[in-house]
Design a protein around this motif. Structure first.
Motif, PDB file in Angstrom:
ATOM      1  N   GLU A  25       0.870  -1.171   0.000  1.00 45.12           N
ATOM      2  CA  GLU A  25       0.000   0.000   0.000  1.00 45.12           C
ATOM      3  C   GLU A  25       0.907   1.220   0.000  1.00 45.12           C
ATOM      4  OE1 GLU A  25      -3.242   2.161   2.868  1.00 45.12           O
ATOM      5  OE2 GLU A  25      -3.004   0.003   2.998  1.00 45.12           O
ATOM      6  N   ILE A  26       0.710   2.054  -0.993  1.00 41.61           N
ATOM      7  CA  ILE A  26       1.548   3.242  -1.113  1.00 41.61           C
ATOM      8  C   ILE A  26       0.729   4.448  -0.681  1.00 41.61           C
ATOM      9  CG2 ILE A  26       2.834   4.710  -2.691  1.00 41.61           C
ATOM     10  CD1 ILE A  26       3.230   2.207  -4.440  1.00 41.61           C
ATOM     11  N   VAL A  27       1.214   5.104   0.336  1.00 42.02           N
ATOM     12  CA  VAL A  27       0.559   6.302   0.836  1.00 42.02           C
ATOM     13  C   VAL A  27       1.611   7.387   0.910  1.00 42.02           C
ATOM     14  CG1 VAL A  27      -0.698   7.321   2.764  1.00 42.02           C
ATOM     15  CG2 VAL A  27      -1.033   4.914   2.208  1.00 42.02           C
ATOM     16  N   SER A  28       1.349   8.454   0.218  1.00 42.28           N
ATOM     17  CA  SER A  28       2.315   9.543   0.244  1.00 42.28           C
ATOM     18  C   SER A  28       1.700  10.758   0.912  1.00 42.28           C
ATOM     19  CB  SER A  28       2.788   9.887  -1.163  1.00 42.28           C
ATOM     20  OG  SER A  28       1.723  10.420  -1.898  1.00 42.28           O
ATOM     21  N   SER A  29       2.517  11.553   1.519  1.00 45.66           N
ATOM     22  CA  SER A  29       2.033  12.757   2.183  1.00 45.66           C
ATOM     23  C   SER A  29       1.543  13.768   1.158  1.00 45.66           C
ATOM     24  CB  SER A  29       3.125  13.365   3.055  1.00 45.66           C
ATOM     25  OG  SER A  29       4.226  13.732   2.250  1.00 45.66           O
ATOM     26  N   HIS A  30       2.064  13.702  -0.052  1.00 45.33           N
ATOM     27  CA  HIS A  30       1.633  14.604  -1.118  1.00 45.33           C
ATOM     28  C   HIS A  30       0.139  14.411  -1.395  1.00 45.33           C
ATOM     29  CE1 HIS A  30       1.815  17.147  -4.601  1.00 45.33           C
ATOM     30  NE2 HIS A  30       1.364  16.183  -5.369  1.00 45.33           N
ATOM     31  N   ASN A  31      -0.312  13.153  -1.429  1.00 45.98           N
ATOM     32  CA  ASN A  31      -1.722  12.884  -1.685  1.00 45.98           C
ATOM     33  C   ASN A  31      -2.591  13.399  -0.547  1.00 45.98           C
ATOM     34  OD1 ASN A  31      -1.199  11.696  -4.121  1.00 45.98           O
ATOM     35  ND2 ASN A  31      -1.235   9.609  -3.343  1.00 45.98           N
ATOM     36  N   LYS A  32      -2.107  13.292   0.663  1.00 46.12           N
ATOM     37  CA  LYS A  32      -2.896  13.759   1.795  1.00 46.12           C
ATOM     38  C   LYS A  32      -3.057  15.267   1.752  1.00 46.12           C
ATOM     39  CE  LYS A  32      -1.778   9.951   4.866  1.00 46.12           C
ATOM     40  NZ  LYS A  32      -1.108   9.540   6.097  1.00 46.12           N
ATOM     41  N   SER A  33      -1.990  15.982   1.482  1.00 44.33           N
ATOM     42  CA  SER A  33      -2.092  17.433   1.413  1.00 44.33           C
ATOM     43  C   SER A  33      -2.910  17.841   0.197  1.00 44.33           C
ATOM     44  CB  SER A  33      -0.709  18.072   1.370  1.00 44.33           C
ATOM     45  OG  SER A  33      -0.042  17.718   0.176  1.00 44.33           O
ATOM     46  N   ASN A  34      -2.801  17.072  -0.871  1.00 33.54           N
ATOM     47  CA  ASN A  34      -3.584  17.339  -2.072  1.00 33.54           C
ATOM     48  C   ASN A  34      -5.067  17.156  -1.765  1.00 33.54           C
ATOM     49  OD1 ASN A  34      -3.957  18.050  -4.700  1.00 33.54           O
ATOM     50  ND2 ASN A  34      -3.288  16.113  -5.568  1.00 33.54           N
ATOM     51  N   SER A  35      -5.383  16.147  -0.982  1.00 34.87           N
ATOM     52  CA  SER A  35      -6.766  15.897  -0.597  1.00 34.87           C
ATOM     53  C   SER A  35      -7.292  17.045   0.256  1.00 34.87           C
ATOM     54  CB  SER A  35      -6.862  14.578   0.172  1.00 34.87           C
ATOM     55  OG  SER A  35      -8.174  14.352   0.601  1.00 34.87           O
ATOM     56  N   ALA A  36      -6.466  17.525   1.163  1.00 38.61           N
ATOM     57  CA  ALA A  36      -6.865  18.655   2.006  1.00 38.61           C
ATOM     58  C   ALA A  36      -7.089  19.894   1.146  1.00 38.61           C
ATOM     59  CB  ALA A  36      -5.811  18.917   3.067  1.00 38.61           C
ATOM     60  N   ALA A  37      -6.242  20.090   0.147  1.00 41.22           N
ATOM     61  CA  ALA A  37      -6.395  21.229  -0.757  1.00 41.22           C
ATOM     62  C   ALA A  37      -7.696  21.115  -1.545  1.00 41.22           C
ATOM     63  CB  ALA A  37      -5.202  21.327  -1.695  1.00 41.22           C
ATOM     64  N   LYS A  38      -8.015  19.916  -1.980  1.00 48.71           N
ATOM     65  CA  LYS A  38      -9.267  19.707  -2.716  1.00 48.71           C
ATOM     66  C   LYS A  38     -10.468  20.001  -1.829  1.00 48.71           C
ATOM     67  CE  LYS A  38      -7.668  16.367  -6.118  1.00 48.71           C
ATOM     68  NZ  LYS A  38      -7.778  15.004  -6.629  1.00 48.71           N
ATOM     69  N   GLU A  39     -10.391  19.608  -0.557  1.00 53.50           N
ATOM     70  CA  GLU A  39     -11.476  19.884   0.376  1.00 53.50           C
ATOM     71  C   GLU A  39     -11.658  21.391   0.550  1.00 53.50           C
ATOM     72  OE1 GLU A  39     -13.803  18.113   2.012  1.00 53.50           O
ATOM     73  OE2 GLU A  39     -13.170  16.395   0.825  1.00 53.50           O
ATOM     74  N   GLU A  75     -10.837  23.696  -1.630  1.00 55.22           N
ATOM     75  CA  GLU A  75     -11.391  24.204  -2.889  1.00 55.22           C
ATOM     76  C   GLU A  75     -12.884  23.941  -2.969  1.00 55.22           C
ATOM     77  OE1 GLU A  75      -9.373  22.798  -6.370  1.00 55.22           O
ATOM     78  OE2 GLU A  75      -7.412  23.391  -5.609  1.00 55.22           O
ATOM     79  N   LEU A  76     -13.300  22.739  -2.588  1.00 61.35           N
ATOM     80  CA  LEU A  76     -14.719  22.400  -2.610  1.00 61.35           C
ATOM     81  C   LEU A  76     -15.502  23.278  -1.645  1.00 61.35           C
ATOM     82  CD1 LEU A  76     -14.779  18.498  -2.819  1.00 61.35           C
ATOM     83  CD2 LEU A  76     -15.612  20.129  -4.508  1.00 61.35           C
ATOM     84  N   SER A  77     -14.938  23.495  -0.472  1.00 68.19           N
ATOM     85  CA  SER A  77     -15.607  24.336   0.516  1.00 68.19           C
ATOM     86  C   SER A  77     -15.765  25.758  -0.014  1.00 68.19           C
ATOM     87  CB  SER A  77     -14.796  24.334   1.812  1.00 68.19           C
ATOM     88  OG  SER A  77     -15.379  25.176   2.752  1.00 68.19           O
ATOM     89  N   LEU A  78     -14.716  26.286  -0.619  1.00 65.00           N
ATOM     90  CA  LEU A  78     -14.768  27.636  -1.195  1.00 65.00           C
ATOM     91  C   LEU A  78     -15.785  27.697  -2.328  1.00 65.00           C
ATOM     92  CD1 LEU A  78     -13.630  30.499  -1.234  1.00 65.00           C
ATOM     93  CD2 LEU A  78     -11.873  29.674  -2.802  1.00 65.00           C
ATOM     94  N   LEU A  79     -15.791  26.684  -3.173  1.00 67.21           N
ATOM     95  CA  LEU A  79     -16.735  26.644  -4.293  1.00 67.21           C
ATOM     96  C   LEU A  79     -18.174  26.584  -3.791  1.00 67.21           C
ATOM     97  CD1 LEU A  79     -17.124  26.537  -7.332  1.00 67.21           C
ATOM     98  CD2 LEU A  79     -16.898  24.057  -7.200  1.00 67.21           C
ATOM     99  N   ARG A  80     -18.436  25.765  -2.775  1.00 68.77           N
ATOM    100  CA  ARG A  80     -19.782  25.685  -2.200  1.00 68.77           C
ATOM    101  C   ARG A  80     -20.216  27.045  -1.659  1.00 68.77           C
ATOM    102  NH1 ARG A  80     -18.075  20.456   0.775  1.00 68.77           N
ATOM    103  NH2 ARG A  80     -18.687  18.867  -0.727  1.00 68.77           N
ATOM    104  N   LYS A  81     -19.294  27.704  -0.966  1.00 70.17           N
ATOM    105  CA  LYS A  81     -19.601  29.010  -0.387  1.00 70.17           C
ATOM    106  C   LYS A  81     -19.924  30.015  -1.495  1.00 70.17           C
ATOM    107  CE  LYS A  81     -17.770  32.251   2.992  1.00 70.17           C
ATOM    108  NZ  LYS A  81     -16.646  32.560   3.877  1.00 70.17           N
TER     109      LYS A  81
END
Length: 56
Positions: free
Chosen positions: A13-27, A29-35
């Protein structure tokens, strides 16, 4: 006649910190877009109500 079966199963299982921060960034962005969408909808509804108040 004997048969020999050798099997090796490797699970990784490959888990990178880049994906986690990318996921947080997407969240974020989604929150800003919803607002933004909610604010736009409220503005449009408000404008529509002001137009309708004059048509009585």
């Amino acid at each position: 006649m004997p048969i020999e079966i050798r099997e090796l199963v490797i699970k990784t299982e490959i888990v990178s910190s880049h994906n986690k921060s990318n996921s947080a960034a997407k969240e974020k962005e989604l929150s800003l877009l919803r607002k933004q969408v909610l604010e736009e909808c409220k503005r449009l509804i408000s404008e529509k109500n002001q137009e309708n108040s004059y048509k009585r």
